[in-house]
Design a protein around this motif. Structure first.
Motif, PDB file in Angstrom:
ATOM      1  N   LEU A  14      -6.578  -3.848   7.769  1.00 43.91           N
ATOM      2  CA  LEU A  14      -6.162  -3.474   6.407  1.00 43.91           C
ATOM      3  C   LEU A  14      -7.347  -2.922   5.603  1.00 43.91           C
ATOM      4  O   LEU A  14      -7.199  -1.948   4.854  1.00 43.91           O
ATOM      5  CB  LEU A  14      -5.537  -4.682   5.694  1.00 43.91           C
ATOM      6  CG  LEU A  14      -4.164  -5.119   6.236  1.00 43.91           C
ATOM      7  CD1 LEU A  14      -3.762  -6.488   5.673  1.00 43.91           C
ATOM      8  CD2 LEU A  14      -3.082  -4.073   5.926  1.00 43.91           C
ATOM      9  N   ALA A  15      -8.523  -3.527   5.810  1.00 47.33           N
ATOM     10  CA  ALA A  15      -9.708  -3.031   5.089  1.00 47.33           C
ATOM     11  C   ALA A  15     -10.029  -1.607   5.552  1.00 47.33           C
ATOM     12  O   ALA A  15     -10.368  -0.728   4.733  1.00 47.33           O
ATOM     13  CB  ALA A  15     -10.894  -3.964   5.331  1.00 47.33           C
ATOM     14  N   ASP A  35      -6.861  -8.381   8.904  1.00 45.74           N
ATOM     15  CA  ASP A  35      -7.604  -8.103   7.662  1.00 45.74           C
ATOM     16  C   ASP A  35      -8.601  -6.965   7.882  1.00 45.74           C
ATOM     17  O   ASP A  35      -8.792  -6.115   7.006  1.00 45.74           O
ATOM     18  CB  ASP A  35      -8.321  -9.368   7.176  1.00 45.74           C
ATOM     19  CG  ASP A  35      -7.343 -10.333   6.499  1.00 45.74           C
ATOM     20  OD1 ASP A  35      -6.223  -9.889   6.120  1.00 45.74           O
ATOM     21  OD2 ASP A  35      -7.672 -11.524   6.371  1.00 45.74           O
ATOM     22  N   ARG A  46       0.824  -1.221   0.000  1.00 42.13           N
ATOM     23  CA  ARG A  46       0.000   0.000   0.000  1.00 42.13           C
ATOM     24  C   ARG A  46       0.855   1.267   0.000  1.00 42.13           C
ATOM     25  O   ARG A  46       0.356   2.362   0.235  1.00 42.13           O
ATOM     26  CB  ARG A  46      -0.928  -0.013   1.219  1.00 42.13           C
ATOM     27  CG  ARG A  46      -2.060  -1.014   1.044  1.00 42.13           C
ATOM     28  CD  ARG A  46      -2.679  -1.407   2.364  1.00 42.13           C
ATOM     29  NE  ARG A  46      -3.862  -2.238   2.170  1.00 42.13           N
ATOM     30  CZ  ARG A  46      -3.838  -3.549   1.910  1.00 42.13           C
ATOM     31  NH1 ARG A  46      -2.695  -4.185   1.791  1.00 42.13           N
ATOM     32  NH2 ARG A  46      -4.967  -4.222   1.749  1.00 42.13           N
ATOM     33  N   LEU A  82      -7.528   5.423   3.248  1.00 40.54           N
ATOM     34  CA  LEU A  82      -6.676   5.914   2.148  1.00 40.54           C
ATOM     35  C   LEU A  82      -7.530   6.334   0.953  1.00 40.54           C
ATOM     36  O   LEU A  82      -7.260   7.353   0.311  1.00 40.54           O
ATOM     37  CB  LEU A  82      -5.652   4.842   1.738  1.00 40.54           C
ATOM     38  CG  LEU A  82      -4.596   4.472   2.805  1.00 40.54           C
ATOM     39  CD1 LEU A  82      -3.715   3.323   2.330  1.00 40.54           C
ATOM     40  CD2 LEU A  82      -3.732   5.674   3.190  1.00 40.54           C
ATOM     41  N   ASP A  83      -8.607   5.556   0.671  1.00 38.96           N
ATOM     42  CA  ASP A  83      -9.517   5.920  -0.435  1.00 38.96           C
ATOM     43  C   ASP A  83     -10.169   7.272  -0.169  1.00 38.96           C
ATOM     44  O   ASP A  83     -10.249   8.124  -1.048  1.00 38.96           O
ATOM     45  CB  ASP A  83     -10.624   4.861  -0.590  1.00 38.96           C
ATOM     46  CG  ASP A  83     -10.102   3.627  -1.300  1.00 38.96           C
ATOM     47  OD1 ASP A  83      -8.963   3.684  -1.843  1.00 38.96           O
ATOM     48  OD2 ASP A  83     -10.808   2.604  -1.290  1.00 38.96           O
ATOM     49  N   ASP A  94      -7.528   0.733   4.023  1.00 38.20           N
ATOM     50  CA  ASP A  94      -7.841   0.990   2.604  1.00 38.20           C
ATOM     51  C   ASP A  94      -8.953   2.036   2.484  1.00 38.20           C
ATOM     52  O   ASP A  94      -8.879   2.935   1.649  1.00 38.20           O
ATOM     53  CB  ASP A  94      -8.266  -0.309   1.910  1.00 38.20           C
ATOM     54  CG  ASP A  94      -7.060  -1.213   1.657  1.00 38.20           C
ATOM     55  OD1 ASP A  94      -5.921  -0.701   1.638  1.00 38.20           O
ATOM     56  OD2 ASP A  94      -7.260  -2.428   1.489  1.00 38.20           O
TER      57      ASP A  94
END
Ligand SMILES: Cc1ncc(COP(=O)(O)O)c(C=O)c1O
Length: 374
Positions: A357-358, A354, A301, A364-365, A361
């Motif tokens: 990390l989701a 997980d 990432r 970050l989006d 994400d």
């Protein structure tokens, strides 16, 4: 009004970490994941639960103030004399006892910075000067954010009673190697006690990162701190230990021991955990595999994550640390921010990681979407 000591008034107020149940309630989800305190996610070892049940029947008595059975078990494990071993109510209490036993006002206590947040407080409470030596942010011969042992040795002066080397370092996870640590120990004067804080030793996989207890042998000014809170899964019971080459260090540290502060339950659990060391080793191997998976996923990432030798990883996000932690919390993930520097994330179960990390994400989006279109 009765005033506390000025040194105590100047201490920051204790700030408790987020409680996952409270956070889940606050944001209306079933469960929040806590990756903030470097605990292991496994439940207590079966032998520990059994030992606790047996010890519970005797808690009308005081614990053994000398923790004789546990001290002997540790001495056997590390092939040292019991006179070299002291147990404490967590390694934090042993840190405090070391400062109380060795630091008078006018002396100093040295350590790298950023490192374990307790070290500066130890100096402050003792009325001693804190000598803080910045980590090396970038280096060609090892991971970034590592101890600068040459600078640390050079910063020690004749007032320095104690120097801490946190290996692997909390919160960066980076570790110093054998050759540089040996050179450092050779350079430190005999009048300064070197404390190798190895709270995360059991997660070290790099064969070049030395075992402090081996390095300590033959060096009377070296002590090693370890804990049952991390790999051994006993964070809630509060028990750690300190082993030094010179038994005089144990004599000094025992003098500042708070009587009976290592509870009967903690002693029984630690003895049972030591007897389950194969199981603990397997658990550590699972944590290490997950650490490496998490590190790779973060690098994919675009995050500049150093190799960690501990059970956590360090995100060097600088000024975004507080904001990132808050955004993750809004998505039910609790991490540990260090304002202006980075975020420490404890390795959890694969499922917890997980979820982290989701959430990352999604954060970050959102950040990308908020950027002006180019
Ligand atoms: C580097 C370091 N030393 C010592 C400790 C203290 O551990 P405990 O008091 O739980 O034994 C910790 C805990 O986070 C730590 O990170």
């Amino acid at each position: 009004m009765v005033s506390p000591r000025p040194a105590v008034q100047a201490l920051p107020a204790y700030k408790p970490g987020r409680n996952p149940a409270d956070l889940a309630r606050e944001i209306g989800v079933d469960r929040a994941v806590k990756l903030a305190s470097n605990e292991v996610a496994f439940p207590p070892l079966p032998a520990v639960v059994e030992a606790l049940a047996a010890a519970a029947a005797e808690t009308n008595r005081y614990p053994d103030n000398g923790a004789v059975v546990l001290t002997r078990a540790l001495a056997d494990r590390y092939a040292v004399d019991p006179a070299q071993v002291v147990t404490g109510c967590g390694a934090v209490m042993l840190c405090q006892q070391l400062a109380q036993s060795y630091n008078d006002p006018g002396t100093s206590l040295a350590f790298a910075w950023r490192s374990f947040e307790m070290y500066p407080l130890l100096a402050q409470v003792a009325g001693a000067r804190a000598i803080q030596v910045p980590l090396v942010p970038d280096r060609s011969d090892g991971p970034a954010d590592t101890h600068d042992l040459d600078a640390l040795a050079a910063a020690i002066d004749d007032t320095t009673r104690v120097v801490f080397v946190c290996n692997p370092n909390n919160p960066t996870g980076t570790a110093v190697r054998r050759a540089e640590l040996e050179a450092f120990l050779d350079a430190v004067p005999a009048s300064t006690l070197v404390v190798l804080d190895e709270a995360y030793r059991e997660f070290v996989t790099d064969p070049d990162v030395p075992d402090g207890i081996e390095l300590m042998r033959g060096r009377p000014n070296v002590a090693v701190l370890r804990t049952f809170s991390k790999a051994w899964g006993l964070a809630g019971l509060r028990v750690g230990y300190r082993i030094a080459e010179d038994p005089a260090v144990a004599v000094a540290v025992r003098k500042t021991h708070v009587p009976f502060s290592v509870s009967m339950l903690a002693q029984a659990a630690a003895v049972a955990a030591l007897a389950s060391d194969e199981e603990v080793r397997a658990r550590c191997a699972a944590v290490v595999a997950e650490r490496d998976r998490l590190t790779a996923a973060l690098r994919e990432r675009g995050l500049d994550v150093s190799d960690s030798q501990a059970n956590f990883v360090w995100l060097p996000v600088g000024e975004q640390a507080t904001e990132l932690t808050a955004a993750l919390e809004a998505r039910a993930i609790i991490t540990r921010p260090f304002a202006g520097e980075g975020v420490r994330v404890t390795v959890g179960t694969p499922q917890e990681d997980d979820l982290f990390l989701a959430a990352l994400d999604a954060v970050l989006d959102d950040a990308r979407a908020a950027l002006p279109a180019s």
